[in-house]
Write a protein that holds these residues in place. Structure first.
Motif, PDB file in Angstrom:
ATOM      1  N   MET A   1       0.897  -1.253  -0.048  1.00 35.04           N
ATOM      2  CA  MET A   1       0.109   0.079   0.061  1.00 35.04           C
ATOM      3  C   MET A   1       0.750   1.329   0.111  1.00 35.04           C
ATOM      4  N   LYS A   2       0.530   2.242  -0.724  1.00 33.01           N
ATOM      5  CA  LYS A   2       1.296   3.450  -0.762  1.00 33.01           C
ATOM      6  C   LYS A   2       1.328   4.207   0.368  1.00 33.01           C
ATOM      7  N   PRO A   3       2.307   4.669   0.893  1.00 31.33           N
ATOM      8  CA  PRO A   3       2.526   5.408   2.105  1.00 31.33           C
ATOM      9  C   PRO A   3       1.570   6.595   2.008  1.00 31.33           C
ATOM     10  N   VAL A   4       1.028   7.237   3.037  1.00 28.37           N
ATOM     11  CA  VAL A   4       0.270   8.552   3.122  1.00 28.37           C
ATOM     12  C   VAL A   4       1.256   9.430   3.679  1.00 28.37           C
ATOM     13  N   SER A   5       1.488  10.402   3.005  1.00 26.61           N
ATOM     14  CA  SER A   5       2.527  11.356   3.314  1.00 26.61           C
ATOM     15  C   SER A   5       1.655  12.795   3.833  1.00 26.61           C
ATOM     16  N   LEU A   6       0.549  13.066   3.690  1.00 26.48           N
ATOM     17  CA  LEU A   6      -0.295  14.257   3.824  1.00 26.48           C
ATOM     18  C   LEU A   6      -1.382  13.669   4.824  1.00 26.48           C
ATOM     19  N   THR A   7      -1.765  14.812   5.677  1.00 29.75           N
ATOM     20  CA  THR A   7      -2.973  14.825   6.552  1.00 29.75           C
ATOM     21  C   THR A   7      -3.921  15.907   6.047  1.00 29.75           C
ATOM     22  N   LEU A   8      -4.998  15.789   5.880  1.00 26.31           N
ATOM     23  CA  LEU A   8      -5.744  16.744   5.063  1.00 26.31           C
ATOM     24  C   LEU A   8      -7.078  16.912   6.083  1.00 26.31           C
ATOM     25  N   LYS A   9      -7.351  18.173   6.833  1.00 30.34           N
ATOM     26  CA  LYS A   9      -8.284  18.143   7.595  1.00 30.34           C
ATOM     27  C   LYS A   9      -8.984  19.694   7.169  1.00 30.34           C
ATOM     28  N   ALA A  10     -10.468  19.718   7.672  1.00 27.85           N
ATOM     29  CA  ALA A  10     -11.144  20.829   7.323  1.00 27.85           C
ATOM     30  C   ALA A  10     -12.092  21.208   8.423  1.00 27.85           C
ATOM     31  N   GLY A  11     -12.539  22.506   8.618  1.00 27.85           N
ATOM     32  CA  GLY A  11     -13.440  22.977   9.510  1.00 27.85           C
ATOM     33  C   GLY A  11     -14.729  22.362   8.870  1.00 27.85           C
ATOM     34  N   ALA A  12     -15.735  22.705   9.585  1.00 24.96           N
ATOM     35  CA  ALA A  12     -17.093  22.122   9.422  1.00 24.96           C
ATOM     36  C   ALA A  12     -17.945  22.778   8.095  1.00 24.96           C
ATOM     37  N   GLY A  13     -17.431  23.979   8.131  1.00 23.38           N
ATOM     38  CA  GLY A  13     -18.213  24.449   6.742  1.00 23.38           C
ATOM     39  C   GLY A  13     -17.225  24.297   5.387  1.00 23.38           C
ATOM     40  N   ALA A  14     -16.022  24.292   5.585  1.00 21.81           N
ATOM     41  CA  ALA A  14     -15.085  23.753   4.551  1.00 21.81           C
ATOM     42  C   ALA A  14     -15.361  22.223   4.294  1.00 21.81           C
ATOM     43  N   LEU A  15     -15.497  21.473   5.254  1.00 21.89           N
ATOM     44  CA  LEU A  15     -15.818  20.092   4.879  1.00 21.89           C
ATOM     45  C   LEU A  15     -17.098  19.844   4.142  1.00 21.89           C
ATOM     46  N   LYS A  16     -18.152  20.467   4.758  1.00 18.46           N
ATOM     47  CA  LYS A  16     -19.470  20.172   4.105  1.00 18.46           C
ATOM     48  C   LYS A  16     -19.326  20.656   2.558  1.00 18.46           C
ATOM     49  N   SER A  17     -18.666  21.993   2.378  1.00 18.66           N
ATOM     50  CA  SER A  17     -18.631  22.579   0.792  1.00 18.66           C
ATOM     51  C   SER A  17     -18.034  21.737  -0.021  1.00 18.66           C
ATOM     52  N   VAL A  18     -17.005  21.153   0.243  1.00 18.18           N
ATOM     53  CA  VAL A  18     -15.945  20.176  -0.335  1.00 18.18           C
ATOM     54  C   VAL A  18     -16.844  18.891  -0.776  1.00 18.18           C
ATOM     55  N   GLN A  19     -17.289  18.388   0.431  1.00 16.69           N
ATOM     56  CA  GLN A  19     -18.031  16.924   0.140  1.00 16.69           C
ATOM     57  C   GLN A  19     -19.327  17.198  -0.682  1.00 16.69           C
ATOM     58  N   SER A  20     -20.007  18.373  -0.660  1.00 19.57           N
ATOM     59  CA  SER A  20     -21.106  18.385  -1.333  1.00 19.57           C
ATOM     60  C   SER A  20     -21.017  18.803  -2.757  1.00 19.57           C
ATOM     61  N   HIS A  21     -20.100  19.859  -2.977  1.00 18.23           N
ATOM     62  CA  HIS A  21     -19.964  20.458  -4.257  1.00 18.23           C
ATOM     63  C   HIS A  21     -18.538  20.485  -5.128  1.00 18.23           C
ATOM     64  N   GLY A  22     -17.638  19.695  -4.241  1.00 19.30           N
ATOM     65  CA  GLY A  22     -16.216  19.370  -4.891  1.00 19.30           C
ATOM     66  C   GLY A  22     -15.414  20.647  -4.419  1.00 19.30           C
ATOM     67  N   PHE A  23     -14.086  20.619  -4.770  1.00 22.19           N
ATOM     68  CA  PHE A  23     -13.219  21.606  -4.659  1.00 22.19           C
ATOM     69  C   PHE A  23     -12.723  22.508  -5.638  1.00 22.19           C
ATOM     70  N   ASP A  24     -13.377  23.682  -5.479  1.00 21.57           N
ATOM     71  CA  ASP A  24     -13.107  24.688  -6.473  1.00 21.57           C
ATOM     72  C   ASP A  24     -11.904  25.694  -6.038  1.00 21.57           C
ATOM     73  N   ILE A  25     -10.545  25.548  -6.827  1.00 20.85           N
ATOM     74  CA  ILE A  25      -9.402  26.221  -6.427  1.00 20.85           C
ATOM     75  C   ILE A  25      -9.826  27.814  -6.168  1.00 20.85           C
ATOM     76  N   SER A  26     -10.643  28.282  -7.183  1.00 18.33           N
ATOM     77  CA  SER A  26     -11.012  29.683  -7.170  1.00 18.33           C
ATOM     78  C   SER A  26     -11.942  30.300  -5.794  1.00 18.33           C
TER      79      SER A  26
END
Length: 354
Positions: A1-26
């Motif tokens: 299994m490929k080792p995981v080098s990054l941990t990614l966490k998000a506040g409640a609003g950001a987590l909901k936004s990204v999981q619901s609508h995807g991540f928009d760099i802009s």
């Protein structure tokens, strides 16, 4: 299994936004950078990946919120060739050299020389006129005995501040005043931050370098910066004393904050490092995405640790330089993994609650 080098966490609003609508760099409206001295070396390759793969897709204005070494990094971000600036910074920081028993004045002189090298002849003008980034630097103005460079008085004042901080973080306002050096072209979301005495100073060609130096001026390690142009008279020091990892409103409610960080947690103030119960207000990090090296990755680094200021004391210069160079080479894994996450749209699947 490929080792995981990054941990990614998000506040409640950001987590909901990204999981619901995807991540928009802009949607990124703020990039945050914490205090941490040599710890920044674990992020240098990630910084390059952000600058290469993400920044060209940003829609400004994007606010850069930094204290201490975070502001030094962002002095690179907002230059016309930011990757070259990061590389200058990395080389100069790793290769810095001191006499056998350096005093506070020697360390201050070398630190200013590094900042001047990073800024170069045009860096200040480029930062102040950057088309996308708005640079904001947070320092503190020392009050009472903490405005002294007498080591005994300064040490006594710091002990008093640390002791009262255990009882209530707001007591730091008795000893320090926040100093926000801001880009006046657009006011940042944290312009009206509360909780501590606050002074706001518009950045200019006359004070930007001094502000960068001041926010990295660790008490008892570097001398403070006196009487910065446009600011109230006094001595200015490391912004991390109050805002170590930024327990304040990171971003506007409709935008996100990207926070490349050394740790997977946010410690509010410099004196809170051993206070496990002291955490940021949830609303402050609601729209924040924290990107940090995983514990597994750190275990593979030289000496199984992120570089820090103690390395100057615990290793010879040759040992320290070799370890730090090996660390930055290893950290290319962080950059590669982050780029892959963006390219394959994996952020929503990788996010954990902050």
């Amino acid at each position: 299994m490929k080792p995981v080098s990054l941990t990614l966490k998000a506040g409640a609003g950001a987590l909901k936004s990204v999981q619901s609508h995807g991540f928009d760099i802009s949607s990124i409206g703020t990039i945050a950078g914490a205090s941490g001295g040599a710890k920044w070396l674990v992020l240098s390759q990630l910084d390059k990946a952000i600058l290469t793969n993400l920044v060209p897709k940003l829609q400004g204005p994007v606010h850069l919120l930094g204290t201490s070494i975070g502001s030094w990094r962002f002095a690179c971000y907002a230059q016309n060739d930011p990757v070259a600036a990061i590389e200058r910074f990395e080389t100069a920081y790793i290769e810095q050299s001191f006499s056998e028993h350096p005093d506070i004045h020697e360390i201050t002189m070398i630190s200013r020389a590094i900042v001047q090298l990073v800024l170069g002849p045009n860096g200040v003008d480029e930062i102040l006129s950057h088309p996308v980034f708005r640079t904001h630097i947070m320092a503190v103005r020392s009050r009472h005995v903490l405005a002294s460079e007498n080591r005994w008085l300064l040490g006594l004042g710091l002990m008093a501040a640390a002791t009262l901080n255990i009882v209530n973080r707001k007591t730091l306002g008795l000893f320090f005043e926040r100093a926000l050096f801001f880009d006046a072209r657009e006011l940042p979301p944290f312009f009206d931050m509360t909780g501590f005495p606050l002074q706001r100073i518009a950045l200019s060609r006359r004070n930007l370098e001094d502000a960068v130096i001041a926010t990295g001026s660790i008490p008892l390690v570097l001398t403070g910066v006196r009487n910065i142009d446009g600011a109230a008279p006094g001595i200015y020091r490391d912004g991390g004393v109050i805002d170590y990892h930024h327990d304040l409103q990171h971003s506007d409610k409709e935008r996100l904050t990207l926070y490349p960080h050394f740790y997977d947690r946010i410690i509010p103030g410099w004196f809170d490092k051993k206070l496990g119960w002291r955490r940021p207000h949830p609303e402050h990090v609601d729209r924040t995405i924290l990107v940090s090296p995983s514990a597994e990755f750190v275990s593979r680094l030289p000496n199984a640790k992120i570089p820090d200021r103690s390395d100057f004391l615990n290793y010879t210069r040759a040992e320290r330089v070799a370890a730090w160079r090996e660390c930055t080479r290893a950290c290319e894994q962080l950059a590669d993994e982050f780029s892959e996450i963006l390219e394959k749209d994996q952020l929503a699947a990788r996010l954990q609650p902050l």
